[in-house]
Design a protein around this motif. Structure first.
Motif, PDB file in Angstrom:
ATOM      1  N   UNK A 190       0.841  -1.195   0.000  1.00 35.80           N
ATOM      2  CA  UNK A 190       0.000   0.000   0.000  1.00 35.80           C
ATOM      3  C   UNK A 190       0.877   1.246   0.000  1.00 35.80           C
ATOM      4  N   UNK A 191       0.553   2.167  -0.892  1.00 39.33           N
ATOM      5  CA  UNK A 191       1.249   3.447  -0.949  1.00 39.33           C
ATOM      6  C   UNK A 191       0.208   4.549  -0.851  1.00 39.33           C
ATOM      7  N   UNK A 192       0.288   5.367   0.189  1.00 40.89           N
ATOM      8  CA  UNK A 192      -0.752   6.371   0.424  1.00 40.89           C
ATOM      9  C   UNK A 192      -0.183   7.779   0.437  1.00 40.89           C
ATOM     10  N   UNK A 193      -1.053   8.733   0.157  1.00 39.53           N
ATOM     11  CA  UNK A 193      -0.684  10.148   0.222  1.00 39.53           C
ATOM     12  C   UNK A 193      -1.072  10.736   1.573  1.00 39.53           C
ATOM     13  N   UNK A 194      -2.096  10.153   2.219  1.00 40.53           N
ATOM     14  CA  UNK A 194      -2.538  10.614   3.531  1.00 40.53           C
ATOM     15  C   UNK A 194      -2.457   9.460   4.518  1.00 40.53           C
ATOM     16  N   UNK A 226      -8.478  -2.228   4.072  1.00 40.72           N
ATOM     17  CA  UNK A 226      -9.787  -2.904   4.125  1.00 40.72           C
ATOM     18  C   UNK A 226     -10.261  -3.285   2.720  1.00 40.72           C
ATOM     19  N   UNK A 227     -10.011  -2.419   1.741  1.00 39.56           N
ATOM     20  CA  UNK A 227     -10.406  -2.713   0.354  1.00 39.56           C
ATOM     21  C   UNK A 227      -9.637  -3.924  -0.174  1.00 39.56           C
ATOM     22  N   UNK A 228      -8.331  -3.958   0.093  1.00 41.30           N
ATOM     23  CA  UNK A 228      -7.509  -5.081  -0.371  1.00 41.30           C
ATOM     24  C   UNK A 228      -7.934  -6.376   0.320  1.00 41.30           C
ATOM     25  N   UNK A 252      -2.076  -5.056  -4.853  1.00 38.67           N
ATOM     26  CA  UNK A 252      -2.007  -3.600  -4.838  1.00 38.67           C
ATOM     27  C   UNK A 252      -3.420  -3.042  -4.781  1.00 38.67           C
ATOM     28  N   UNK A 253      -3.535  -1.800  -4.341  1.00 41.21           N
ATOM     29  CA  UNK A 253      -4.855  -1.163  -4.367  1.00 41.21           C
ATOM     30  C   UNK A 253      -5.312  -0.991  -5.807  1.00 41.21           C
ATOM     31  N   UNK A 254      -4.450  -0.450  -6.660  1.00 45.62           N
ATOM     32  CA  UNK A 254      -4.760  -0.265  -8.080  1.00 45.62           C
ATOM     33  C   UNK A 254      -3.450  -0.094  -8.852  1.00 45.62           C
ATOM     34  N   UNK A 255      -3.571   0.021 -10.171  1.00 48.67           N
ATOM     35  CA  UNK A 255      -2.375   0.135 -11.001  1.00 48.67           C
ATOM     36  C   UNK A 255      -1.585   1.398 -10.691  1.00 48.67           C
TER      37      UNK A 255
END
Length: 215
Positions: free
Chosen positions: A9-13, A22-24, A71-74
């Protein structure tokens, strides 16, 4: 039987981490068993191989023989399309099969071998398009003058570029990335996607406004 996998997971916030996790987890609960979750924060513009958490994830996969990464998305691979495509190629060469919890554009989920084949076809298409774009870079810039007798403003993109834009949007590339790729404004992309409501997505500014009202 569930397949052993890891999640990245790579997040900005900071607050997005648990939501994305949770989505993954919902995506993989009947297909994969997540051994570990690796994370990075505010590194989307950095090539994946230079990220600390991503490097730890690759080392873990190699040590424990993990072949599946969630991954969450591409776009979580990289905000830079070239970096993202190059990383996909590297993962496949290392016999790691990526999956996306959101906007997974590869139809084969239960057959890893077929999924790898689909990824290779996608990469071949994108490489062909990128070569075409480099050779025709002048087409990405609006001409200074219109042809004689034409009425109205010149088109920002030709038919081939519009088709490519729709294709990369279907693959999960964000509208912001598409604007940079094709050197066009967000309003131009919105007009092109007007006939594809499922691809338009939400404007984050509008979403933030509605959330503020509800608080």
């Amino acid at each position: 039987m569930k397949k052993d996998a890891v999640a990245y997971l790579s997040t900005r916030k900071r607050g997005d981490m648990e939501h994305h996790r949770a989505i993954v987890e919902e995506f993989c609960k009947y297909k994969f068993s997540i051994n570990r979750v690796f994370t990075d924060h505010r590194v989307n513009s950095m090539p994946p191989r230079k990220r600390e958490g991503y490097g730890e994830m690759l080392a873990y996969c190699q040590k424990h023989g993990i072949k599946y990464v969630l991954f969450l998305n591409l776009s979580s691979l990289s905000r830079n399309l070239d970096n993202g495509l190059e990383e996909l190629k590297l993962l496949l060469s290392e016999e790691i099969v990526p999956y996306f919890a959101e906007d997974d554009f590869i139809a084969n989920v239960d057959d890893p071998a077929a999924r790898v084949g689909d990824f290779k076809n996608f990469l071949a298409y994108m490489n062909t398009y990128r070569e075409f774009a480099r050779k025709n870079v002048s087409n990405h810039v609006r001409p200074a003058s219109q042809p004689k007798g034409s009425i109205g403003r010149p088109r920002a993109l030709n038919d081939g570029q519009i088709e490519a834009l729709i294709t990369v949007r279907r693959s999960g590339i964000s509208i912001s990335q598409i604007c940079r790729m094709f050197n066009v404004s967000r309003s131009t992309v919105s007009k092109i996607l007007a006939d594809y409501p499922e691809l338009k997505g939400e404007w984050k500014g509008a979403q933030s406004s509605s959330e503020a009202k509800s608080e």
